[in-house]
Design an enzyme around this catalytic site. Structure first.
Site, PDB file in Angstrom:
ATOM      1  N   GLU A  98      11.804 -36.027  57.583  1.00  0.00           N
ATOM      2  CA  GLU A  98      12.118 -37.537  58.172  1.00  0.00           C
ATOM      3  C   GLU A  98      11.053 -37.790  58.861  1.00  0.00           C
ATOM      4  O   GLU A  98      10.107 -37.439  59.937  1.00  0.00           O
ATOM      5  CB  GLU A  98      13.855 -37.509  58.929  1.00  0.00           C
ATOM      6  CG  GLU A  98      14.542 -38.134  58.039  1.00  0.00           C
ATOM      7  CD  GLU A  98      14.383 -39.859  57.528  1.00  0.00           C
ATOM      8  OE1 GLU A  98      13.298 -39.652  57.653  1.00  0.00           O
ATOM      9  OE2 GLU A  98      15.835 -40.092  57.530  1.00  0.00           O
ATOM     10  N   ASP A  99      10.643 -39.230  59.247  1.00  0.00           N
ATOM     11  CA  ASP A  99       9.779 -40.246  59.938  1.00  0.00           C
ATOM     12  C   ASP A  99      11.012 -40.010  61.382  1.00  0.00           C
ATOM     13  O   ASP A  99       9.612 -40.135  62.152  1.00  0.00           O
ATOM     14  CB  ASP A  99       9.714 -41.317  59.667  1.00  0.00           C
ATOM     15  CG  ASP A  99      10.581 -42.422  59.193  1.00  0.00           C
ATOM     16  OD1 ASP A  99      11.359 -42.244  58.971  1.00  0.00           O
ATOM     17  OD2 ASP A  99      10.320 -43.202  58.658  1.00  0.00           O
ATOM     18  N   ASP A 102      17.728 -43.061  64.072  1.00  0.00           N
ATOM     19  CA  ASP A 102      17.764 -43.851  65.226  1.00  0.00           C
ATOM     20  C   ASP A 102      19.505 -43.343  65.147  1.00  0.00           C
ATOM     21  O   ASP A 102      20.013 -42.443  66.198  1.00  0.00           O
ATOM     22  CB  ASP A 102      17.560 -45.011  64.928  1.00  0.00           C
ATOM     23  CG  ASP A 102      17.647 -46.110  66.024  1.00  0.00           C
ATOM     24  OD1 ASP A 102      17.878 -45.796  67.391  1.00  0.00           O
ATOM     25  OD2 ASP A 102      17.565 -46.926  64.967  1.00  0.00           O
ATOM     26  N   PHE A 151      12.066 -50.271  69.663  1.00  0.00           N
ATOM     27  CA  PHE A 151      11.578 -50.300  67.669  1.00  0.00           C
ATOM     28  C   PHE A 151      10.495 -49.640  67.834  1.00  0.00           C
ATOM     29  O   PHE A 151       9.437 -50.792  68.383  1.00  0.00           O
ATOM     30  CB  PHE A 151      11.916 -51.363  66.944  1.00  0.00           C
ATOM     31  CG  PHE A 151      11.720 -52.039  65.538  1.00  0.00           C
ATOM     32  CD1 PHE A 151      12.382 -50.737  64.425  1.00  0.00           C
ATOM     33  CD2 PHE A 151      10.335 -52.021  64.852  1.00  0.00           C
ATOM     34  CE1 PHE A 151      12.716 -50.990  63.094  1.00  0.00           C
ATOM     35  CE2 PHE A 151      10.121 -52.357  63.663  1.00  0.00           C
ATOM     36  CZ  PHE A 151      11.017 -51.875  62.739  1.00  0.00           C
ATOM     37  N   VAL A 152       9.679 -49.455  66.936  1.00  0.00           N
ATOM     38  CA  VAL A 152       8.221 -48.616  66.476  1.00  0.00           C
ATOM     39  C   VAL A 152       7.841 -48.930  65.500  1.00  0.00           C
ATOM     40  O   VAL A 152       8.443 -48.779  64.209  1.00  0.00           O
ATOM     41  CB  VAL A 152       8.025 -47.220  67.485  1.00  0.00           C
ATOM     42  CG1 VAL A 152       8.445 -46.577  68.857  1.00  0.00           C
ATOM     43  CG2 VAL A 152       8.526 -45.647  66.639  1.00  0.00           C
ATOM     44  N   ARG A 164       2.406 -49.993  58.751  1.00  0.00           N
ATOM     45  CA  ARG A 164       2.324 -48.049  58.482  1.00  0.00           C
ATOM     46  C   ARG A 164       0.715 -47.511  58.137  1.00  0.00           C
ATOM     47  O   ARG A 164       0.441 -45.834  58.746  1.00  0.00           O
ATOM     48  CB  ARG A 164       2.605 -47.604  56.608  1.00  0.00           C
ATOM     49  CG  ARG A 164       4.271 -48.280  56.881  1.00  0.00           C
ATOM     50  CD  ARG A 164       4.742 -47.966  54.948  1.00  0.00           C
ATOM     51  NE  ARG A 164       5.901 -48.933  54.711  1.00  0.00           N
ATOM     52  CZ  ARG A 164       7.422 -48.380  55.052  1.00  0.00           C
ATOM     53  NH1 ARG A 164       7.307 -47.887  55.562  1.00  0.00           N
ATOM     54  NH2 ARG A 164       8.598 -49.022  54.373  1.00  0.00           N
TER      55      ARG A 164
END
Ligand code: 5GP
Length: 179
Positions: A98-99, A102, A151-152, A164
């Protein structure tokens, strides 16, 4: 594109160093086995590419595309499978890549799905974690960096499909959201 970034949170060098450490840890963990490494598209594609290069055991790879955000910055809670896996997972040691985690909604949905398909083990490696956003009780076995509740973008992570390709992770200038 760089001009849209307010602050770099994690540099390219820090990311690459941490990925080498995660690769070493996973290589030890999976010694003697051939895990099926599943990339959760789109955000994890850059992490996946860098991670598998520093894993020294044989791996098989597959890709799954899910969407839970649309063009917004908060999870809708509804996870949509856009592309399913090509190979069966029953009896496999599955490693989900996973990136970022959250709320945890995306991952808990995926874990349940793969459990239902009888994977013999399921582990999660995430490059970033924002524990403050969690709405379900869930933790990755392997985590690169813990981030504040912001939020990044960058290193695979987008805002409205852009950013990206930044090699680091950062926060956008507020005016970008109002454009
Ligand atoms: P969750 O379901 O845990 O709330 O969110 C998981 C997914 O939402 C991640 O795989 C990622 O695609 C997206 N996401 C969560 N936080 C961020 C963030 O700070 N920036 C970006 N660009 N995407 C995020």
């Amino acid at each position: 594109m760089q001009n849209d970034i307010q602050e770099i949170l994690i540099s390219e060098e820090e990311i690459q160093q941490r990925i080498r450490e995660l690769g070493a840890q996973l290589s030890t963990e999976y010694a003697g086995r051939t895990p099926l490494v599943i990339c959760v598209l789109k955000g994890a594609f850059i992490f996946m590419a860098d991670l598998v290069k520093v894993i020294t055991v044989p791996v098989e790879m597959d890709f799954m595309a899910v969407s839970s955000y649309g063009a917004s910055t908060k999870s809708s809670g509804v996870v949509k499978i856009i592309k399913d896996l090509d190979v069966p997972v029953d009896g496999r040691d599955v490693l989900i890549v996973e990136d970022i985690i959250d709320s945890g909604l995306t991952l808990s949905y995926l874990i349940e799905l793969l459990q239902g398909r009888n994977a013999s083990s399921i582990a999660v490696v995430t490059l970033f974690d924002k524990p403050a956003g969690r709405t379900v009780n869930l933790e990755a076995g392997y985590t690169g960096f813990v981030l504040p509740d912001e939020f990044v973008v960058g290193y695979g992570l987008d805002y409205a499909e852009r950013y990206r390709n930044l090699p680091y992770v950062g926060v956008l200038k507020p005016e970008i959201y109002s454009n």
